[in-house]
Motif scaffolding. Structure first.
Motif, PDB file in Angstrom:
ATOM      1  N   LEU A   1       0.771  -1.417  -0.106  1.00  0.00           N
ATOM      2  CA  LEU A   1       0.095   0.112   0.029  1.00  0.00           C
ATOM      3  C   LEU A   1       0.989   1.399   0.045  1.00  0.00           C
ATOM      4  O   LEU A   1       0.691   2.313  -0.768  1.00  0.00           O
ATOM      5  CB  LEU A   1      -0.866  -0.009   1.092  1.00  0.00           C
ATOM      6  CG  LEU A   1      -1.787   1.415   1.585  1.00  0.00           C
ATOM      7  CD1 LEU A   1      -2.625   1.356   0.296  1.00  0.00           C
ATOM      8  CD2 LEU A   1      -2.520   1.024   2.605  1.00  0.00           C
ATOM      9  N   ALA A   2       1.971   1.412   0.805  1.00  0.00           N
ATOM     10  CA  ALA A   2       2.849   2.411   0.983  1.00  0.00           C
ATOM     11  C   ALA A   2       3.653   2.702  -0.452  1.00  0.00           C
ATOM     12  O   ALA A   2       3.600   3.801  -0.768  1.00  0.00           O
ATOM     13  CB  ALA A   2       3.787   2.461   2.145  1.00  0.00           C
ATOM     14  N   ALA A   3       3.779   1.501  -1.043  1.00  0.00           N
ATOM     15  CA  ALA A   3       4.501   1.727  -2.186  1.00  0.00           C
ATOM     16  C   ALA A   3       3.615   2.361  -3.411  1.00  0.00           C
ATOM     17  O   ALA A   3       4.039   2.937  -4.336  1.00  0.00           O
ATOM     18  CB  ALA A   3       5.220   0.365  -2.647  1.00  0.00           C
ATOM     19  N   ALA A   4       2.285   1.857  -3.251  1.00  0.00           N
ATOM     20  CA  ALA A   4       1.477   2.317  -4.240  1.00  0.00           C
ATOM     21  C   ALA A   4       1.281   3.915  -4.182  1.00  0.00           C
ATOM     22  O   ALA A   4       0.837   4.459  -5.371  1.00  0.00           O
ATOM     23  CB  ALA A   4       0.251   1.405  -4.183  1.00  0.00           C
ATOM     24  N   ILE A   5       1.137   4.543  -3.146  1.00  0.00           N
ATOM     25  CA  ILE A   5       0.776   5.805  -2.813  1.00  0.00           C
ATOM     26  C   ILE A   5       2.174   6.595  -2.916  1.00  0.00           C
ATOM     27  O   ILE A   5       2.753   6.605  -2.219  1.00  0.00           O
ATOM     28  CB  ILE A   5       0.058   6.185  -1.348  1.00  0.00           C
ATOM     29  CG1 ILE A   5      -1.106   5.165  -1.344  1.00  0.00           C
ATOM     30  CG2 ILE A   5       0.066   7.454  -1.165  1.00  0.00           C
ATOM     31  CD1 ILE A   5      -1.658   5.193   0.330  1.00  0.00           C
ATOM     32  N   PRO A   6       2.145   7.573  -3.960  1.00  0.00           N
ATOM     33  CA  PRO A   6       3.396   8.510  -4.076  1.00  0.00           C
ATOM     34  C   PRO A   6       3.970   9.096  -2.900  1.00  0.00           C
ATOM     35  O   PRO A   6       2.939  10.019  -2.293  1.00  0.00           O
ATOM     36  CB  PRO A   6       2.816   9.359  -5.334  1.00  0.00           C
ATOM     37  CG  PRO A   6       1.839   8.849  -5.854  1.00  0.00           C
ATOM     38  CD  PRO A   6       1.155   7.889  -5.114  1.00  0.00           C
ATOM     39  N   GLY A   7       4.860   8.986  -2.571  1.00  0.00           N
ATOM     40  CA  GLY A   7       5.486   9.597  -1.430  1.00  0.00           C
ATOM     41  C   GLY A   7       5.125   9.147  -0.149  1.00  0.00           C
ATOM     42  O   GLY A   7       5.508   9.678   1.087  1.00  0.00           O
TER      43      GLY A   7
END
Length: 263
Positions: A225-231
């Motif tokens: 999830l974190a990798a999918a959301i820019p920044g």
């Protein structure tokens, strides 16, 4: 107890901090099978710098439990409706598990209403029909007391349960008194929600928190999830599923640091 008429139901909510002051707002959203009381460890610290809005998700706590199934659109719409009722133009948002999934939907679809989002012990797609369909059926047929024996040991590590038996009993009490139809209907909302295609469109500052020992929303899913959301920022705590209680002090510091850092 304060209630708001939102989307055809009564939602129970509570505000901590100076409601009529000028501090920024933060909305806290509970996990499946809990209620707003799960955020008790965070409220004192947060309310020193924020106006804190907690609410019981539909089907939970003192909020109404209309006949389901529910949808993620309803769960996120309830947050927006509550904010509208209370005349909150923008807020920060922190949700855990089901509450985190609600936060993904809000951040992806209603970014203009939020400043920062904290998505905890969650994923853009939680579980599968193999998990949620029998879980909903079991809640309806066998009731919450029986279901608690299977679900609650996964919420915390064995060490925490042994160390904090009173805390565990309080959480168990909330779970077993959750409306079984409300619980099952929320299982159906989670099952139907796959927000993985929408997560990359989130432009808000985002913090993703996972628990190292979480089997319900694994660290791998949190990292995804974190990798999918820019920044987005990723933090992993030494906890199982309800990390804000198991690692309360560290969790609170982590979200406060994220909320108050210079932009």
């Amino acid at each position: 107890m304060p209630y708001a008429a939102v989307n055809g139901i009564e939602l129970h909510y509570r505000i901590d901090g100076d409601r009529h002051g000028h501090a920024p707002w933060i909305v806290l959203s509970n996990s499946l099978g809990s209620d707003m009381s799960m955020w008790t460890p965070q409220v004192a610290a947060l309310s020193k710098q924020f106006r804190v809005l907690r609410y019981d998700t539909r089907g939970h706590g003192h909020s109404e439990a209309p006949k389901g199934p529910y949808t993620i659109e309803q769960l996120s719409g309830d947050v927006l409706g509550l904010m509208d009722t209370l005349k909150i133009a923008t807020a920060n948002f922190c949700g855990l598990s089901m509450g985190g999934l609600t936060g993904v939907a809000l951040a992806a679809r209603h970014a203009n209403r939020f400043e920062r989002v904290m998505l905890c012990n969650t994923a853009a797609r939680i579980g599968s029909p193999e998990v949620w369909v029998p879980r909903a059926e079991r809640a309806r047929k066998e009731g919450m007391l029986t279901l608690s024996e299977a679900v609650l040991p996964r919420w915390f590590t064995g060490e925490f349960i042994a160390r904090q038996p009173l805390m565990f009993s309080v959480i168990r009490d909330v779970f077993v008194h959750t409306d079984k139809e409300g619980y099952a209907s929320n299982c159906e909302a989670i099952d139907a929600a796959d927000l993985r295609p929408e997560a990359p469109g989130i432009k808000l500052p985002a913090l993703v928190i996972s628990g190292t020992h979480d089997l319900a929303a694994t660290p791998a899913q949190g990292k995804e999830l974190a990798a999918a959301i820019p920044g987005a920022r990723y933090v992993e705590l030494d906890a199982s599923h309800i990390s804000n209680i198991e690692q309360a002090e560290t969790f609170t510091k982590t979200i406060l640091d994220f909320l108050t850092e210079q932009q």
